[in-house]
Design an enzyme around this catalytic site. Structure first.
Site, PDB file in Angstrom:
ATOM      1  N   GLY A   1       6.871 -12.335 -72.862  1.00 15.51           N
ATOM      2  CA  GLY A   1       8.255 -12.409 -72.991  1.00 15.51           C
ATOM      3  C   GLY A   1       8.816 -11.458 -72.148  1.00 15.51           C
ATOM      4  O   GLY A   1       8.253 -10.272 -71.907  1.00 15.51           O
TER       5      GLY A   1
ATOM      6  N   GLU B   1       1.403 -11.248 -81.970  1.00 13.86           N
ATOM      7  CA  GLU B   1       0.699  -9.999 -82.718  1.00 13.86           C
ATOM      8  C   GLU B   1      -0.453 -10.352 -83.619  1.00 13.86           C
ATOM      9  O   GLU B   1      -0.520  -9.637 -84.785  1.00 13.86           O
ATOM     10  CB  GLU B   1       1.663  -9.290 -83.457  1.00 13.86           C
ATOM     11  CG  GLU B   1       2.703  -8.368 -82.383  1.00 13.86           C
ATOM     12  CD  GLU B   1       1.913  -7.649 -81.677  1.00 13.86           C
ATOM     13  OE1 GLU B   1       1.185  -6.777 -82.484  1.00 13.86           O
ATOM     14  OE2 GLU B   1       1.999  -7.468 -80.260  1.00 13.86           O
TER      15      GLU B   1
HETATM   16  C1  LIG Z   1       6.352 -17.103 -78.753  1.00 17.51           C
HETATM   17  C2  LIG Z   1       5.368 -16.081 -78.425  1.00 17.51           C
HETATM   18  C3  LIG Z   1       5.730 -15.121 -77.739  1.00 17.51           C
HETATM   19  C4  LIG Z   1       4.347 -14.444 -77.314  1.00 17.51           C
HETATM   20  N1  LIG Z   1       4.638 -12.975 -76.430  1.00 17.51           N
HETATM   21  C5  LIG Z   1       3.661 -12.374 -76.017  1.00 17.51           C
HETATM   22  C6  LIG Z   1       3.899 -11.413 -75.011  1.00 17.51           C
HETATM   23  O1  LIG Z   1       4.926 -10.684 -74.957  1.00 17.51           O
HETATM   24  N2  LIG Z   1       2.799 -10.559 -74.567  1.00 17.51           N
HETATM   25  C7  LIG Z   1       1.577 -11.176 -74.557  1.00 17.51           C
HETATM   26  O2  LIG Z   1       0.797 -10.698 -73.991  1.00 17.51           O
HETATM   27  N3  LIG Z   1       1.277 -12.164 -75.276  1.00 17.51           N
HETATM   28  C8  LIG Z   1       2.484 -12.826 -75.833  1.00 17.51           C
HETATM   29  N4  LIG Z   1       1.914 -14.185 -76.813  1.00 17.51           N
HETATM   30  C9  LIG Z   1       0.842 -14.457 -77.015  1.00 17.51           C
HETATM   31  C10 LIG Z   1       0.169 -14.402 -78.388  1.00 17.51           C
HETATM   32  O3  LIG Z   1       0.005 -12.927 -78.542  1.00 17.51           O
HETATM   33  C11 LIG Z   1      -1.191 -15.156 -78.491  1.00 17.51           C
HETATM   34  O4  LIG Z   1      -0.683 -16.503 -78.571  1.00 17.51           O
HETATM   35  C12 LIG Z   1      -1.795 -14.746 -79.682  1.00 17.51           C
HETATM   36  O5  LIG Z   1      -2.448 -13.547 -79.636  1.00 17.51           O
HETATM   37  C13 LIG Z   1      -2.799 -16.025 -80.281  1.00 17.51           C
HETATM   38  O6  LIG Z   1      -3.769 -16.335 -79.402  1.00 17.51           O
HETATM   39  P1  LIG Z   1      -4.017 -17.621 -78.939  1.00 17.51           P
HETATM   40  O7  LIG Z   1      -2.786 -18.218 -78.462  1.00 17.51           O
HETATM   41  O8  LIG Z   1      -4.985 -17.587 -77.819  1.00 17.51           O
HETATM   42  O9  LIG Z   1      -4.560 -18.612 -80.149  1.00 17.51           O
HETATM   43  P2  LIG Z   1      -6.122 -18.696 -80.175  1.00 17.51           P
HETATM   44  O10 LIG Z   1      -7.094 -17.646 -80.295  1.00 17.51           O
HETATM   45  O11 LIG Z   1      -6.629 -19.628 -79.030  1.00 17.51           O
HETATM   46  O12 LIG Z   1      -6.019 -19.756 -81.520  1.00 17.51           O
HETATM   47  C14 LIG Z   1      -6.331 -20.971 -81.528  1.00 17.51           C
HETATM   48  C15 LIG Z   1      -7.097 -21.159 -83.088  1.00 17.51           C
HETATM   49  O13 LIG Z   1      -8.250 -20.683 -82.959  1.00 17.51           O
HETATM   50  C16 LIG Z   1      -8.439 -20.002 -84.307  1.00 17.51           C
HETATM   51  N5  LIG Z   1      -9.453 -18.769 -84.180  1.00 17.51           N
HETATM   52  C17 LIG Z   1      -9.242 -17.934 -82.879  1.00 17.51           C
HETATM   53  N6  LIG Z   1     -10.129 -17.098 -82.954  1.00 17.51           N
HETATM   54  C18 LIG Z   1     -11.024 -17.364 -84.337  1.00 17.51           C
HETATM   55  C19 LIG Z   1     -12.115 -16.755 -84.869  1.00 17.51           C
HETATM   56  N7  LIG Z   1     -12.726 -15.539 -84.205  1.00 17.51           N
HETATM   57  N8  LIG Z   1     -12.512 -17.039 -85.953  1.00 17.51           N
HETATM   58  C20 LIG Z   1     -11.400 -18.176 -86.500  1.00 17.51           C
HETATM   59  N9  LIG Z   1     -10.561 -18.842 -86.017  1.00 17.51           N
HETATM   60  C21 LIG Z   1     -10.243 -18.352 -84.766  1.00 17.51           C
HETATM   61  C22 LIG Z   1      -7.171 -19.387 -84.628  1.00 17.51           C
HETATM   62  O14 LIG Z   1      -6.787 -19.093 -85.922  1.00 17.51           O
HETATM   63  C23 LIG Z   1      -6.122 -20.719 -84.049  1.00 17.51           C
HETATM   64  O15 LIG Z   1      -6.202 -21.647 -85.237  1.00 17.51           O
HETATM   65  C24 LIG Z   1       3.137 -14.754 -77.286  1.00 17.51           C
HETATM   66  C25 LIG Z   1       3.004 -15.944 -78.071  1.00 17.51           C
HETATM   67  C26 LIG Z   1       3.984 -16.846 -78.256  1.00 17.51           C
HETATM   68  C27 LIG Z   1       3.702 -17.944 -79.178  1.00 17.51           C
END
Ligand SMILES: Cc1cc2nc3c(=O)[nH]c(=O)nc-3n(C[C@H](O)[C@H](O)[C@H](O)COP(=O)(O)OP(=O)(O)OC[C@H]3O[C@@H](n4cnc5c(N)ncnc54)[C@H](O)[C@@H]3O)c2cc1C
Ligand SMILES: Cc1cc2nc3c(=O)[nH]c(=O)nc-3n(C[C@H](O)[C@H](O)[C@H](O)COP(=O)(O)OP(=O)(O)OC[C@H]3O[C@@H](n4cnc5c(N)ncnc54)[C@H](O)[C@@H]3O)c2cc1C
Lengths: 664, 664
Positions: free
Chosen positions: B177, B424
């Site tokens: 963000g 987070e």
């Molecule tokens: C509005 C918004 C603001 C954000 N702001 C920031 C920011 O300022 N800075 C920043 O760096 N990031 C930011 N993010 C990113 C955010 O931190 C990530 O989206 C979050 O950490 C989730 O990771 P992912 O999207 O890779 O989900 P994924 O890990 O890809 O999750 C996908 C699915 O896989 C599952 N999964 C993943 N790993 C496992 C496991 N080991 N065991 C079981 N299930 C699993 C999850 O439960 C989920 O259902 C933001 C995201 C959003 C939506």
């Protein structure tokens, strides 16, 4: 962009004949063929482009919808599409508009409530779209309680006209789709007053706008009620507000099939039974159930494909990470939704049959099954729409952060879908109707009157109250009869418990209202039983295609056992199963997830959805997610310039300390 | 518009001192005073207007956010606001923007991971906003798995610089963000490579844009990642994409508190313990829990007030209809959410204390409570954000059709809130971490190592495994000790069951992964116990004000018993309570709903939210809902003209049969 099928490996793992499954999902070879042709027709036509929808401001968005609706009508005519094809085409255009209400509510209302003469006059106009109609029932002050509507239609024998009037602010019509900007006509529901007496709510055909210049007719104020949930989504629809200031319509525009007002102003009830009206409700709700399976299956298709593409954690020695679909938590959230999509598809198919059956009986003056059919469709509308709304949002969460982007398609799918929980009957109000029907059925159990249709199992109440589940090992939970009896016993016991508790109250009404939260749970149990039993019936049919039946069997068991797990409290508190049996069901569920896993992608391919219809970069057929995500991002208007509009006025002054004042 | 308090009658029914409750909710008289002043300051300033947000196109919306952020900064400076006041002001401005990441992530990252020298250099610049920073961790390909990030920071001893580079498409930073359009700097997480060796992910301060003209520095490509869920909502934030093409930064911009790279390129781990990093996570997640109570309480405030205004059905002899808040189904959906808002408020308050306690211990080199504190905040973040997201949507549904309008405030509240379930730490991934901690705790039970803090009850595992609940009548469920023991027993038994099942697997890792869905349920049970126990502790304190303690007691019981009812399966399958005791809890719950009913409106008044902050015509203080709904509707751009744009091109041709072609 490279042309690789990133999901080819997943597809090669499938243990069943995908083409045969497509036929099962579509309903028939013919239906599959029609759907396939219409989907491609829409997908290949640039006018039907959808991807820019979330970025358009309301006016542009709306104008674009008008364009699509006109273009669809043009294509329907040019290609001489059949009714079936035309309605399929509209499904794949996939954009809510006045057209939905015209065909889905205005026409059926006239068909259901108009006399033969009225139908002869109005339907041809409607069929050719020489008039465009909407369904104006709900008011600012009244939605669920239709009998409380305040708009009046007062008969004036002097002029042989009804005077339609909005006496209060809360009597403004509010919500009707297509009303705000487009409809030329409406079926308006208003209190019929004649000879000084209020005969309650009736339907009237009212012209709203001039057919010359589209301006509202004298005495009529109309507008749009404003922005609704979501980007794009339902904002393509002109839900409207409408106020009448003593608007006169000819007497023969009252819909007179079940009751009439004579030239003299006499109110007469015809011999056509009122229950006919329920027939229309059964029809409309049946279509809502089938829409639920469509919406849920789209979300599931996106989430399954993306979960197979997405990898996170678990890399061994620098190899690829684990596909998130392999995590048991992901499976336990996703596969019950996949199973639900199929379950709702089959119960929707059965409801279509039920509607046909009811219609036939009505024609033969047999009203005996109508209350049960009515309760059943009300309950299934409630159950499937609630589960679908929740399911879409769960699919969005299953896609992690990327699911929050509009380009994932899921936010819009959710926002456009959720009002299905409210319109055509608030889901809780509907479940209370089901509960009322169940209480009536329970109360008649001793009377010799045999419960019919989906309540037939209540005829075996005595047996089911005593029944003990005989599951000893996890695989016992695979037997359809075991599942069915457990669900029947749970439903009967919850209903009978409620009936007993109501009977302790000072009056049945007080008891019903005091216990209504429990009654809703009993109604849900009844509806879940219907879904489970229809799925089981489906699987017991003859289904051709290698492995198809086996997969459906697994999905059926996943649906039933995941519902059981989620509502374990019901099953245990009523003593239908033991704690140990509950744990065994859970063990079996885990094993079913492993069995379905290699087939998951192929099972969503069987929906045969085009990338256009899915509208999701995460759910695209080839799984080439990342380049598409990036490509979409750059299209955002904010990326038109590197330095954003507003930098000079509002960012630079901050950085350059223009707002810092020294502390005194 | 008339100036009547339509809710005056409701307010007069309250059985407690509303002002005293306001103090309890705010935390102290001082906090209430600050919040009250800041809320009014924002509400009375036309620049902070929010009601037009859902109607603005992305660019306008974003520019307006920049304007608000600058204006807020101006006011903070002009009025010499304290830090506490400034952060309260930002809360009430209620619009996500780059400012949140600057203060909430960039500054804390430097504080937590920078050396004293680095802090001395960068913090003053950040405090004065001479630089604006964001937190760039997540990439297109990796979010949850931070160790899998692909961006590289390769040390070049020749130049004494790190070369920051994005080697693949999936290594693009994605989501941060404030990154897309505003930030001048970022803390970038990248794999540190020196002397040919990969030392894993570390943080680096990287300048992104020129401080002169805001253009991206050479080698840096940045953009916005596109439209997100909802109207207005989080689209005021410029979540961004960022690619590095061999960008050089000085060595001293690596955040070197816990490890350093020397001039020669040697990697050195300092003696500052790594666990310190967890301290920051405890801090950030603690704020998320307190935001959850804010978001949920806003939704509940809207739904409670509207449910008291809305009447539907049940009119006797032409009298007023029943307020929908009087329906037991409405109560059973709404009051547990009201109770949850209070529950999350108190557990958030306690987490603040926990964070202070942890910080103090860390300073004294006591790391003993850190793992437990970390698990506890991770779990509570997950529990409260999931419940809040679901709760907001339930509140929307509780408002019937009108809840679907943006003017109800609920769609935007939902859309802006839901990503809290993902950022987070994805909520399921977090629960798995909690579960891992629980399994470790269980495995150490025999070892003499006493579980501490929120896991202390596990020390009584033997007793709890044998415990039998002694509830005989519904009122027994009002005893805090009874509730607490039932929740403790459930949590312990679920955890121990999981541990036993894991031990049957070929390896603990396989067992853990196979049983992870059950483990998540055990983790939820543990977290719910924490919330219940902190609520009970709160109510056992000395709380001044007539009737205040009594109301909190009722809310506490509603929270606990509604959770018990919802998860009845857990309690029964583990034999913690009997079916009969489960039914008694349900009876008690019904009676608690009746007790809270007359106080409901006053209990949401106690949040002391202005109409501006609520942003809802359904939730306005005076309950004058209908005229406001109408007024808002007419503001929609579609109502600019009576005949809509597009009529001539797309509607008239349909009506005038321009698209009909005769069938051949
Ligand atoms: C509005 C918004 C603001 C954000 N702001 C920031 C920011 O300022 N800075 C920043 O760096 N990031 C930011 N993010 C990113 C955010 O931190 C990530 O989206 C979050 O950490 C989730 O990771 P992912 O999207 O890779 O989900 P994924 O890990 O890809 O999750 C996908 C699915 O896989 C599952 N999964 C993943 N790993 C496992 C496991 N080991 N065991 C079981 N299930 C699993 C999850 O439960 C989920 O259902 C933001 C995201 C959003 C939506
Ligand atoms: C997108 C959308 C499109 C629509 N399209 C049309 C249209 O084309 N034409 C048209 O006429 N209408 C339309 N409607 C209106 C729709 O039919 C009503 O919103 C719906 O009937 C619900 O009524 P309500 O809004 O008055 O809810 P309410 O009845 O006010 O419900 C509010 C709350 O009260 C509860 N409640 C109400 N009564 C009871 C009871 N007896 N017992 C227990 N709880 C109760 C409900 O469960 C709910 O939680 C549309 C609505 C939407 C959202």
């Amino acid at each position: 962009m490279e042309e690789v099928d990133h999901l080819a490996h997943e597809r090669s793992k499938a243990q069943f004949d995908g083409d045969a499954m497509k036929v099962v999902w579509a309903g028939s070879k013919h239906a599959l063929d029609v759907a396939d042709r219409m989907a491609r027709l829409v997908a290949s036509d640039p006018v039907f482009r959808k991807d820019n929808r979330p970025m358009l401001a309301r006016k542009e968005l709306f104008k674009n919808t008008l364009r699509k609706a006109a273009h669809a009508w043009k294509r329907i005519n040019e290609l001489h599409l059949t009714e079936e094809e035309a309605s399929m085409l509209r499904v794949f255009v996939d954009e809510p508009s006045y057209v939905d209400l015209h065909w889905g509510m205005f026409v059926p209302a006239i068909k259901g409530q108009g006399t033969d003469e009225q139908q002869k006059k109005w339907l041809p106009l409607a069929y050719k779209m020489q008039i465009i109609g909407c369904y104006a029932q709900t008011e600012l002050g009244h939605g669920s309680n239709v009998q409380g509507l305040e708009t009046t239609a007062t008969f004036d024998p002097k002029t042989d006209e009804f005077i339609i009037h909005s006496p209060t602010l809360t009597s403004s019509k509010w919500w009707p789709g297509g009303l705000g900007k487009v409809s030329t006509h409406a079926v308006v529901y208003a209190r019929l007053i004649t000879e000084g007496k209020d005969y309650g709510v009736h339907g009237f055909i009212v012209q709203l706008r001039s057919l010359d210049d589209h301006s509202p007719l004298p005495g009529i104020t109309i507008g749009d009620i404003g922005t609704k949930f979501g980007n794009g989504a339902y904002n393509t629809m002109d839900n409207g507000v409408l106020q009448f200031d003593h608007v006169c319509i000819p007497r023969n525009q009252m819909l007179m099939r079940v009751s009439q007002v004579t030239r003299e102003g006499k109110y007469i009830v015809s011999d056509v039974p009122r229950q006919l009206v329920y027939g229309t409700m059964v029809y409309v709700r049946q279509t809502i159930v089938s829409d639920a399976s469509k919406a849920l299956s789209r979300a599931v298709c996106i989430a399954v494909r993306y979960s197979a593409v997405r990898r996170q954690f678990g890399s061994q020695d620098g190899g690829p990470e684990t596909q998130v679909i392999d995590y048991k938590t992901q499976q336990s959230r996703l596969f019950p939704l996949l199973a639900s999509a199929y379950a709702f598809r089959f119960v929707g198919e059965w409801l279509k049959w039920l509607y046909a059956d009811v219609t036939q009986r009505l024609q033969a003056n047999d009203f005996s099954t109508l209350p049960e059919a009515h309760a059943c469709t009300a309950g299934l509308k409630s159950l499937t729409t609630s589960a679908t709304a929740d399911g879409i949002e769960e699919c969005r969460k299953l896609c992690g952060g990327h699911g929050y982007l509009c380009s994932s398609g899921l936010p819009e799918l959710f926002a456009v879908y959720v009002p299905a929980c409210t319109y055509e009957g608030d889901n809780v109000v509907l479940l209370l109707q089901v509960a009322r029907f169940l209480m009536k059925t329970v109360s008649q159990l001793g009377s010799g009157k045999q419960p019919v249709g989906t309540t037939a199992y209540m005829g075996r109440a005595q047996h089911l109250m005593q029944y003990k589940c005989d599951v000893c090992g996890a695989e016992d939970w695979l037997k359809p009869s075991v599942i069915l009896e457990a669900f029947e016993a749970r439903a009967v016991r919850l209903a009978v418990n409620c009936a007993q508790n109501i009977s302790k109250a000072p009056s049945p009404e007080e008891g019903f209202s005091e216990l209504s939260a429990d009654l809703v749970e009993a109604a849900v149990a009844h509806c879940q039983l219907i879904v489970v039993s229809k799925f089981i019936e489906k699987v017991q049919q003859d289904i051709p295609g290698r492995g198809v039946k086996e997969q459906l069997q697994i999905l059926c068991n996943i649906y039933a056992l995941s519902v059981l797990h989620k509502h374990l409290g019901d099953f245990l508190v009523t003593g239908c199963i033991t704690p140990r049996q509950g744990s065994l069901a859970n063990d079996q569920l885990r094993s079913l997830y492993s069995q379905i896993r290699p087939n998951a992608v192929a099972l969503v391919d069987a929906f045969n959805y085009t990338d256009h219809y899915l509208g999701s970069v995460l759910g695209c057929y080839d799984g080439n997610v990342y380049p598409k995500l990036e490509e979409e991002a750059w299209k955002d208007p904010l990326n038109d310039s590197v330095v954003p509009d507003g930098y000079h006025e509002y960012v630079r002054p901050v950085l350059k300390q223009k707002f810092r004042v020294s502390r005194l």
